[in-house]
Structure formats: C-alpha cells, structure tokens
Scaffold this motif. Structure first.
Motif, short mmCIF file in Angstrom:
data_model
loop_
_atom_site.label_atom_id
_atom_site.label_comp_id
_atom_site.label_asym_id
_atom_site.label_seq_id
_atom_site.Cartn_x
_atom_site.Cartn_y
_atom_site.Cartn_z
N ASN A 86 -1.60 2.34 -9.95
CA ASN A 86 -0.99 2.50 -8.63
C ASN A 86 -0.15 1.27 -8.30
O ASN A 86 -0.67 0.15 -8.26
CB ASN A 86 -2.07 2.69 -7.56
CG ASN A 86 -2.82 4.00 -7.75
OD1 ASN A 86 -2.21 5.03 -8.02
ND2 ASN A 86 -4.13 3.95 -7.62
N ILE A 87 1.14 1.52 -8.03
CA ILE A 87 2.09 0.44 -7.72
C ILE A 87 2.81 0.82 -6.44
O ILE A 87 3.15 1.99 -6.22
CB ILE A 87 3.11 0.26 -8.86
CG1 ILE A 87 2.39 -0.15 -10.15
CG2 ILE A 87 4.17 -0.77 -8.50
CD1 ILE A 87 3.28 -0.12 -11.39
N VAL A 88 3.02 -0.16 -5.56
CA VAL A 88 3.79 0.08 -4.35
C VAL A 88 5.02 -0.81 -4.38
O VAL A 88 4.98 -1.96 -4.82
CB VAL A 88 2.93 -0.20 -3.08
CG1 VAL A 88 2.45 -1.64 -3.04
CG2 VAL A 88 3.73 0.12 -1.83
N SER A 89 6.15 -0.26 -3.94
CA SER A 89 7.42 -0.98 -3.95
C SER A 89 8.07 -0.92 -2.57
O SER A 89 7.99 0.09 -1.87
CB SER A 89 8.38 -0.38 -5.00
OG SER A 89 8.60 1.00 -4.76
N GLY A 90 8.71 -2.04 -2.17
CA GLY A 90 9.42 -2.10 -0.89
C GLY A 90 10.92 -2.11 -1.13
O GLY A 90 11.42 -2.85 -2.00
N HIS A 91 11.69 -1.34 -0.32
CA HIS A 91 13.09 -1.08 -0.65
C HIS A 91 14.05 -1.39 0.50
O HIS A 91 13.66 -1.47 1.67
CB HIS A 91 13.26 0.38 -1.08
CG HIS A 91 12.53 0.71 -2.34
ND1 HIS A 91 13.09 0.58 -3.59
CD2 HIS A 91 11.25 1.14 -2.53
CE1 HIS A 91 12.20 0.94 -4.50
NE2 HIS A 91 11.07 1.29 -3.89
N PHE A 92 15.30 -1.49 0.10
CA PHE A 92 16.40 -1.74 1.04
C PHE A 92 16.57 -0.59 2.03
O PHE A 92 17.04 -0.80 3.15
CB PHE A 92 17.68 -1.96 0.24
CG PHE A 92 18.88 -2.29 1.08
CD1 PHE A 92 19.13 -3.60 1.48
CD2 PHE A 92 19.78 -1.31 1.47
CE1 PHE A 92 20.23 -3.91 2.26
CE2 PHE A 92 20.89 -1.60 2.24
CZ PHE A 92 21.11 -2.92 2.64
N ASP A 93 16.20 0.62 1.65
CA ASP A 93 16.38 1.79 2.52
C ASP A 93 15.22 1.97 3.51
O ASP A 93 15.01 3.06 4.03
CB ASP A 93 16.58 3.06 1.69
CG ASP A 93 15.35 3.42 0.86
OD1 ASP A 93 14.36 2.65 0.89
OD2 ASP A 93 15.38 4.47 0.19
N LYS A 94 14.42 0.89 3.74
CA LYS A 94 13.36 0.84 4.75
C LYS A 94 12.11 1.61 4.34
O LYS A 94 11.24 1.89 5.19
CB LYS A 94 13.85 1.37 6.11
CG LYS A 94 15.12 0.73 6.62
CD LYS A 94 15.55 1.34 7.96
CE LYS A 94 16.87 0.76 8.44
NZ LYS A 94 17.28 1.34 9.75
N ARG A 95 11.95 1.94 3.07
CA ARG A 95 10.82 2.76 2.65
C ARG A 95 9.89 2.00 1.71
O ARG A 95 10.34 1.25 0.85
CB ARG A 95 11.31 4.04 1.96
CG ARG A 95 11.83 5.08 2.94
CD ARG A 95 12.41 6.29 2.20
NE ARG A 95 12.67 7.40 3.10
CZ ARG A 95 13.73 7.50 3.91
NH1 ARG A 95 14.63 6.53 3.89
NH2 ARG A 95 13.88 8.53 4.71
N LEU A 96 8.57 2.24 1.93
CA LEU A 96 7.56 1.87 0.95
C LEU A 96 7.31 3.08 0.08
O LEU A 96 7.10 4.20 0.59
CB LEU A 96 6.26 1.45 1.64
CG LEU A 96 6.24 0.11 2.38
CD1 LEU A 96 4.93 -0.03 3.15
CD2 LEU A 96 6.40 -1.05 1.41
N ARG A 97 7.33 2.88 -1.24
CA ARG A 97 7.09 4.00 -2.17
C ARG A 97 5.86 3.68 -3.02
O ARG A 97 5.73 2.56 -3.55
CB ARG A 97 8.31 4.25 -3.04
CG ARG A 97 9.49 4.80 -2.26
CD ARG A 97 10.69 5.10 -3.16
NE ARG A 97 11.73 5.84 -2.43
CZ ARG A 97 12.73 5.26 -1.75
NH1 ARG A 97 12.81 3.93 -1.73
NH2 ARG A 97 13.61 5.99 -1.11
#
Length: 545
Positions: A398-409
């Motif tokens: 399980n990996i979580v990523s933070g993005h420029f488009d305001k979303r955590l995935r």
C-alpha cells in the motif's frame, strides 16, 4: 527679342561652363558632363540655327522697313508738291504709292509673323534653360548618390569580410563542439561501463554474502522471541517527543539552496541534499555538535528528495536530472543509477525491508524499483505530478501519493490504478506518515494549511492553519516520532507546530531569515533539524548553549 535678351538667357550656361573650366569639379565628372551636355543639346541645334536665321531675316526686314519708310516720306513730299501744283498729272504716282502701300502692308504682316515665331523660339529657349537647370540639379543629386553608393559599397565589403571571418570562426567552433561532444559521449560511455562494472561487482558480493548468511543460518537456531520485525529492530520508540526551544547549532551546509533532509533509522547520521548537486552526510553522535561525515556526488542537477534504508547502509536520492541513484553510506560509492523517468524526480522512498524503492516524478508517473537488480518492476501513470510519497505498510503493498491536482491517491503496488482518492483543498506539496501508521499529515499550498488525516476513517479529522503561514512549492511537513506533533516551515522563515491531541498550536521562536523548506525530528524525539533555503540548517534542543 534683342541681342541683350539673348545674351542674358545664355549667361547661366556660360557660368556653368566657366566653373567647369576653372577646375572646380574633378576632370572625370567634367568629361561626363560635357558628353551629357552634347547628348542633351544635340536635338536643339537646329532650333538654335533656325532662331539665328529668323533673327537675321528680321533684322533685314527692319532695314527694308526703314528704307521703305524713308522712300514713303519722300513720296509724301512729292505728293504734297504735286498737290500744290494742280496742273500735274499724278496718276502714275498714285499707282506707285498704292503699290508701295501694299508692299508695306505685306512687309508688316511678314514682320508680325516673324515676331510671333521669335516669341515662340524665345519661349522654347526659356524652357530649355529650365531643363538645363533641372539637369544640373539632377547631376548634383546623382553625384551625391554616387558618393553614398561608394560609401555603402565600402561598408558592404567590410561586412562581407566580417561575415566570412564569422563563418570561419563558426566552422571552427562547430568542429571544436563536435570534438567535445565526442569526448563527452566517450566519457559517458566509460562512466556507464564503470557503473555497470560496479553493479555487477556489488551483485557478486551480495550473492556471496547471501550464501554465507544462508550457511550460517543453517548452523544456528533462531528462538521465537528473537523474531522481531526489521522496522521495530532499527527504529524503536524511545519515549514522548518534545518541542525544542533553543537553537544549539547552525551550519552552512551547501553552496546553494537546500531542498531535502532525512535522518537514519538509528539517528546516528542525517543527510541533506541541495541545488549544488551534492548530498552531505552529518554525524549526530556529539550533539549539539554536528560533524561532517562525507559528501555524495554523481548527480547532474539539484537533489530534491533523499531517504536512508532501515539498516543505515544505503541512501537513495532523486534529482532534477530525472535519475534515481543509490549510494553506499560507507565509502560513498554509487551502487546503482535508476533511469526511466522523463522529468525531475520530486520524491523517493525505500520500502519492502529496503529491498525495493518507489519514486514519484514531475512526469506524472510512479516507478517501482527492485534495489537488488536495479530494474524497474512497474510504472504507474498517476495522471498528475507527484510531489511526495508514503509507504503505508512495510511490505509496500500500500502506497499513498500526493499530487499537484490536489488529490491523495492510494495504490496497491500490484495494480496499475489507484484503489481510491481523497480531494484536498489545495495543491499537495508533501505528506508524512505517523510512526504508528494510523495518521497522515498533508501540506496544501493554495490554502497554506495542514490536513490531519485518519487513515482508518479515510478522512481529515483536523485542519491546521495560522496567520502568516505560507506554504511553498518545496515545503515538507513532518510528524514527531511519537505522532503527538506536526511541524511545518513557512516561506517567511517561521516554524509552526501543532499538538495532534489538543489540536492547538505550540509556540516556536523565529530564528530563520529565509524560507524553511523542511523540518525533521531526531528519531529519539528530543531534537529536530530545520533547513533554511539559503544554504544552512539549524539544530534545535532544549539544552542551553
């Protein structure tokens, strides 16, 4: 027209030739003007000849008129004498007088015609004079144009010489450039061969080590109470964290801006990465004194993110040259260079007991790497620039990523699509996982706020913000080791800390003079290090200096 008028008309022409013969103009232009004058005046030679003939005839007729006037006067006298003598016969005289009168009338008419012709010729002469003046003006303009043309020709010749010289220099520089490119390509090839040789050598060493470890494991018995996870063995909880209030040391670490900071699992060293393309290792055993340990090189651009493996043997770094590199901490050699991203690397993390790594890039992809073989296991298209990563389980599934488009995935490494997403209030610059693995801190640029997320509830349970807090593009937030505090630096040099239990802000003195991109607690929770973008870091503790 009288001779005086004719002479006055010819004066400008005579003056012009007088200037020429005095030597005012160069001889070559005099010859050209003479030739041109002959060509221009040739059509009017007959006109001037006719004018001269008419003028001569006019003078003759004037003489005849005077003569006839004289004869007429004599005849008038004779008539008067005959009139005084009535007996005379004057029939013949009358006839003669009539004939002379007719002849006089004819001569007068002829004289009038000649005068009209003379007027016409005079008008033509005036027009010719005007044309001659116009020709002279045009010749002067032509002379000026020829002079300007000569100057332009000289300038053109000079420019052509300069252009040829520039072409020669350009050809020379192109040749030197091609030679330099060939040398660089040859050097790059040699570097790749050296790196490949090192990788092969390291793989052989690891294979031998694994063989000996397996042999030793077969000989030794492992008791059940010794089966402690790698994570707990290397990063044990050491009591409650505190908020240090004093700066006990500050170090000018790099020659330009600092971007990243990471502590080892045991807390004996920490590393900093900056825009000067280097990673500096620092020893913390003599806190508050910080001793430089070594400098890791090999990057071709600024180092944006670093992480240290759980055994404190290897360091991974991602830089703006789109490459991920792994160094041995002891010795400082590059163990592997992982290529595949198309743009700058913004975040890297070890996972899977440091046998794997994950990287996030501005090219909107995540790449999973096998550290042992240096191979790319999977590439995940994340649909937006990835600014930070966190691994939710030690196995790495399980990996979580933070993005420029305001979303955590949220990702399962075995799948190409995210399992679910969370929309934040602004562009995400960083995320950090608490030591217990239950909470996530997320910094948002647009709202300059920190989201405190409960992963079990899958929602934000608090939002931390403050007047004056300004979160920048590279700002990184972090948990304290016990998860009780969240800290973040501001673009104005301030540090903000919140208590996750009381949800209140704690006081931290302001000492920085420029932006604070990152803060990290020591694993024991009693000190932390804050980066200042302008080349230095500060060590904080409650110990008085």
């Amino acid at each position: 027209m009288s001779e005086t008028d004719s002479i006055e008309l010819q004066k400008p022409r005579l003056q012009t030739w007088e200037l020429i013969y005095r030597g005012t103009w160069p001889n070559e232009y005099v010859q050209l003007l003479k030739k041109r004058n002959d060509e221009e005046s040739k059509p009017f030679v007959d006109v001037f000849g006719s004018f001269s003939n008419l003028y001569s005839q006019l003078e003759q007729y004037r003489g005849k008129i005077k003569k006839l006037d004289y004869e007429n006067m004599i005849r008038q006298e004779e008539i008067k004498s005959i009139a005084n003598d009535p007996g005379k016969q004057f029939t013949d005289s009358e006839k003669r007088i009539l004939a002379l009168q007719e002849e006089n009338i004819s001569l007068i008419r002829q004289s009038e015609g000649n005068q009209r012709e003379l007027l016409k010729m005079t008008q033509k002469v005036k027009e010719l004079a005007k044309k001659e003046i116009l020709i002279m003006n045009l010749e002067q303009k032509c002379y000026k144009v020829e002079q300007e043309n000569d100057i332009l020709k000289d300038e053109l010749t000079t420019l052509q010489l300069m252009y040829r010289k520039s072409e020669d220099e350009n050809k020379k520089l192109k040749g030197e450039n091609n030679q330099m490119l060939e040398k660089i390509l040859l050097q790059k090839k040699e570097e790749v061969d050296i790196i490949n040789l090192k990788n092969e050598t390291m793989k052989m060493i690891r294979d031998h080590q694994m063989f000996y470890e397996l042999e030793n494991a077969r000989k030794e018995e492992t008791s059940p109470d010794q089966s402690v996870s790698s994570m707990s063995r290397h990063r044990m909880y050491s009591g409650p964290s505190i908020i240090p209030a004093n700066v006990v040391n500050k170090v000018d670490a790099h020659t330009s801006e600092i971007y990243s900071l990471a502590f080892s699992y045991q807390g004996t060293i920490f590393a900093t990465g900056g825009a000067d393309k280097t990673i500096k290792l620092w020893r913390t055993s003599n806190m508050p004194n910080i001793d430089p340990l070594s400098t890791l090189t090999g990057c071709n651009a600024g180092v944006m993110s670093i992480d240290i493996d759980e055994r404190d043997q290897y360091l991974i770094g991602g830089s703006n040259d789109a490459a991920v590199r792994i160094w041995q901490i002891t010795g400082g050699q590059i163990r592997a260079t992982l290529m595949g991203h198309d743009n700058k690397i913004l975040t890297v993390k070890f996972y899977g007991h440091s046998q794997r790594a994950v990287s996030g890039s501005h090219d909107r992809t995540l790449r999973l790497w096998d550290v042992r073989t240096s191979k790319n296991m999977r590439t995940i298209f994340a649909r937006s620039s990835c600014n930070d990563l966190a691994v939710l389980s030690e196995t790495g599934t399980n990996i979580v990523s933070g993005h420029f488009d305001k979303r955590l995935r949220f990702w399962d490494e075995r799948q190409d699509t995210s399992s679910h997403e969370m929309l934040m209030d602004g562009r995400i610059t960083s995320i950090d996982l608490s030591f217990c693995g239950k909470y996530l801190a997320c910094s948002c640029k647009d709202t300059s706020a920190i989201k405190f997320i409960d992963l079990k509830l899958n929602q934000a349970i608090a939002t931390f913000t403050a007047d004056g807090l300004r979160i920048g593009e590279q700002t990184r937030c972090s948990f304290s080791p016990d998860g009780q505090y969240i800290a973040v630096g501001s673009s104005d040099g301030s540090i903000y800390v919140w208590n996750t239990r009381t949800l209140k802000r704690e006081d931290v003195p302001r000492v920085h003079t420029s932006a604070v991109p990152a803060i990290r607690w020591h694993p024991f929770g009693q000190t932390f290090v804050s980066l200042e973008k302008s080349k230095r870091f500060y060590v904080w503790s409650n110990t008085e200096v």
